[in-house]
Design an enzyme around this catalytic site. Sequence first.
Site, PDB file in Angstrom:
ATOM      1  CB  SER A 299      -0.968  -0.001   1.185  1.00  0.00           C
ATOM      2  OG  SER A 299      -0.397   0.609   2.315  1.00  0.00           O
TER       3      SER A 299
ATOM      4  CG  ASN B 143      -3.361   6.193  -4.170  1.00  0.00           C
ATOM      5  OD1 ASN B 143      -3.079   5.349  -3.349  1.00  0.00           O
ATOM      6  ND2 ASN B 143      -3.764   5.915  -5.386  1.00  0.00           N
ATOM      7  CB  CYS B 144      -3.403  11.409  -0.250  1.00  0.00           C
ATOM      8  SG  CYS B 144      -4.546  10.074   0.081  1.00  0.00           S
TER       9      CYS B 144
HETATM   10  C1  FAD Z   1      -2.730  11.125  -7.047  1.00  0.00           C
HETATM   11  C2  FAD Z   1      -3.889  10.680  -6.184  1.00  0.00           C
HETATM   12  C3  FAD Z   1      -4.203  11.418  -5.040  1.00  0.00           C
HETATM   13  C4  FAD Z   1      -5.271  11.032  -4.227  1.00  0.00           C
HETATM   14  N1  FAD Z   1      -5.536  11.774  -3.105  1.00  0.00           N
HETATM   15  C5  FAD Z   1      -6.535  11.401  -2.282  1.00  0.00           C
HETATM   16  C6  FAD Z   1      -6.820  12.111  -1.070  1.00  0.00           C
HETATM   17  O1  FAD Z   1      -6.143  13.100  -0.737  1.00  0.00           O
HETATM   18  N2  FAD Z   1      -7.841  11.678  -0.286  1.00  0.00           N
HETATM   19  C7  FAD Z   1      -8.607  10.581  -0.606  1.00  0.00           C
HETATM   20  O2  FAD Z   1      -9.518  10.213   0.144  1.00  0.00           O
HETATM   21  N3  FAD Z   1      -8.354   9.885  -1.759  1.00  0.00           N
HETATM   22  C8  FAD Z   1      -7.356  10.268  -2.582  1.00  0.00           C
HETATM   23  N4  FAD Z   1      -7.118   9.563  -3.737  1.00  0.00           N
HETATM   24  C9  FAD Z   1      -8.026   8.477  -4.103  1.00  0.00           C
HETATM   25  C10 FAD Z   1      -7.703   7.181  -3.427  1.00  0.00           C
HETATM   26  O3  FAD Z   1      -6.329   6.864  -3.537  1.00  0.00           O
HETATM   27  C11 FAD Z   1      -8.531   6.121  -4.140  1.00  0.00           C
HETATM   28  O4  FAD Z   1      -9.886   6.503  -4.026  1.00  0.00           O
HETATM   29  C12 FAD Z   1      -8.325   4.764  -3.523  1.00  0.00           C
HETATM   30  O5  FAD Z   1      -6.990   4.336  -3.679  1.00  0.00           O
HETATM   31  C13 FAD Z   1      -9.234   3.774  -4.202  1.00  0.00           C
HETATM   32  O6  FAD Z   1      -9.101   2.541  -3.523  1.00  0.00           O
HETATM   33  P1  FAD Z   1      -9.536   1.212  -4.183  1.00  0.00           P
HETATM   34  O7  FAD Z   1      -9.234   0.136  -3.197  1.00  0.00           O
HETATM   35  O8  FAD Z   1     -10.907   1.343  -4.720  1.00  0.00           O
HETATM   36  O9  FAD Z   1      -8.597   1.055  -5.479  1.00  0.00           O
HETATM   37  P2  FAD Z   1      -7.011   0.899  -5.581  1.00  0.00           P
HETATM   38  O10 FAD Z   1      -6.297   1.641  -4.497  1.00  0.00           O
HETATM   39  O11 FAD Z   1      -6.688   1.219  -7.012  1.00  0.00           O
HETATM   40  O12 FAD Z   1      -6.764  -0.644  -5.296  1.00  0.00           O
HETATM   41  C14 FAD Z   1      -7.222  -1.639  -6.207  1.00  0.00           C
HETATM   42  C15 FAD Z   1      -6.216  -2.765  -6.179  1.00  0.00           C
HETATM   43  O13 FAD Z   1      -6.779  -3.891  -6.841  1.00  0.00           O
HETATM   44  C16 FAD Z   1      -5.756  -4.512  -7.603  1.00  0.00           C
HETATM   45  N5  FAD Z   1      -6.377  -5.320  -8.656  1.00  0.00           N
HETATM   46  C17 FAD Z   1      -7.040  -4.917  -9.770  1.00  0.00           C
HETATM   47  N6  FAD Z   1      -7.456  -5.979 -10.492  1.00  0.00           N
HETATM   48  C18 FAD Z   1      -7.045  -7.083  -9.828  1.00  0.00           C
HETATM   49  C19 FAD Z   1      -7.150  -8.493 -10.072  1.00  0.00           C
HETATM   50  N7  FAD Z   1      -7.801  -8.992 -11.139  1.00  0.00           N
HETATM   51  N8  FAD Z   1      -6.582  -9.342  -9.183  1.00  0.00           N
HETATM   52  C20 FAD Z   1      -5.934  -8.876  -8.088  1.00  0.00           C
HETATM   53  N9  FAD Z   1      -5.805  -7.562  -7.801  1.00  0.00           N
HETATM   54  C21 FAD Z   1      -6.346  -6.682  -8.664  1.00  0.00           C
HETATM   55  C22 FAD Z   1      -4.947  -3.327  -8.145  1.00  0.00           C
HETATM   56  O14 FAD Z   1      -3.664  -3.756  -8.552  1.00  0.00           O
HETATM   57  C23 FAD Z   1      -4.896  -2.426  -6.903  1.00  0.00           C
HETATM   58  O15 FAD Z   1      -3.821  -2.782  -6.069  1.00  0.00           O
HETATM   59  C24 FAD Z   1      -6.046   9.900  -4.568  1.00  0.00           C
HETATM   60  C25 FAD Z   1      -5.733   9.146  -5.710  1.00  0.00           C
HETATM   61  C26 FAD Z   1      -4.664   9.532  -6.516  1.00  0.00           C
HETATM   62  C27 FAD Z   1      -4.345   8.732  -7.762  1.00  0.00           C
END
Ligand code: FAD
Length: 137
Positions: free
Chosen positions: A2, A5-6
């Site tokens: 992990s 991202n932020c």
């Molecule tokens: C530059 C940036 C800044 C941000 N700043 C903020 C902030 O200040 N505050 C805030 O609240 N949010 C922020 N966010 C948003 C936040 O990071 C995302 O909303 C959050 O990471 C989403 O989480 P998630 O678990 O949905 O997806 P992700 O973090 O993308 O995790 C999904 C995971 O699933 C894995 N995966 C995909 N397909 C498969 C598969 N078939 N098999 C196994 N694994 C798989 C991927 O590899 C990844 O590791 C920011 C995002 C970015 C890009």
Amino acid sequence: MSFANCGLPYHIGGDIKDRSKLLLQTPESFLARFNVDVRVMNEVVSINRADKTVTIKNLIDGSKYTESYDFLLLSPGAAPFIPAIAGIDNPLTHSLRNIPDMDRIIQTIQTNKPKHATVVGGGFIGLEMMEHSTNLV
Ligand SMILES: Cc1cc2nc3c(=O)[nH]c(=O)nc-3n(C[C@H](O)[C@H](O)[C@H](O)COP(=O)(O)OP(=O)(O)OC[C@H]3O[C@@H](n4cnc5c(N)ncnc54)[C@H](O)[C@@H]3O)c2cc1C
């Protein structure tokens, strides 16, 4: 496994100086703290609903194996939307989603020393990049 991202725009802009501060947990630390078995570099390639299993590919050695589940949560995240704008495949054009993206942006800045940057998209991430671009020129 992990990362913050932020914090990515803040490392590009220099407010977070130490790159390692963006890297939060390892599978080992997550297991020790929460007793959660996290498998990085393992991709779920199919869901077999009838027998409640998933097929998983080990991305390091290419082998496949099956794992059973009681309940399955899908949370595969998202990718940046790249609009079909002419010239968007220019190597100086980047999106920012993860650590490798961030490293490429920093590398581009260090190599090319741009005096001007254009951010397409005025959501939170675009605005944070605008905020930090003032530190870069
Ligand atoms: C530059 C940036 C800044 C941000 N700043 C903020 C902030 O200040 N505050 C805030 O609240 N949010 C922020 N966010 C948003 C936040 O990071 C995302 O909303 C959050 O990471 C989403 O989480 P998630 O678990 O949905 O997806 P992700 O973090 O993308 O995790 C999904 C995971 O699933 C894995 N995966 C995909 N397909 C498969 C598969 N078939 N098999 C196994 N694994 C798989 C991927 O590899 C990844 O590791 C920011 C995002 C970015 C890009």
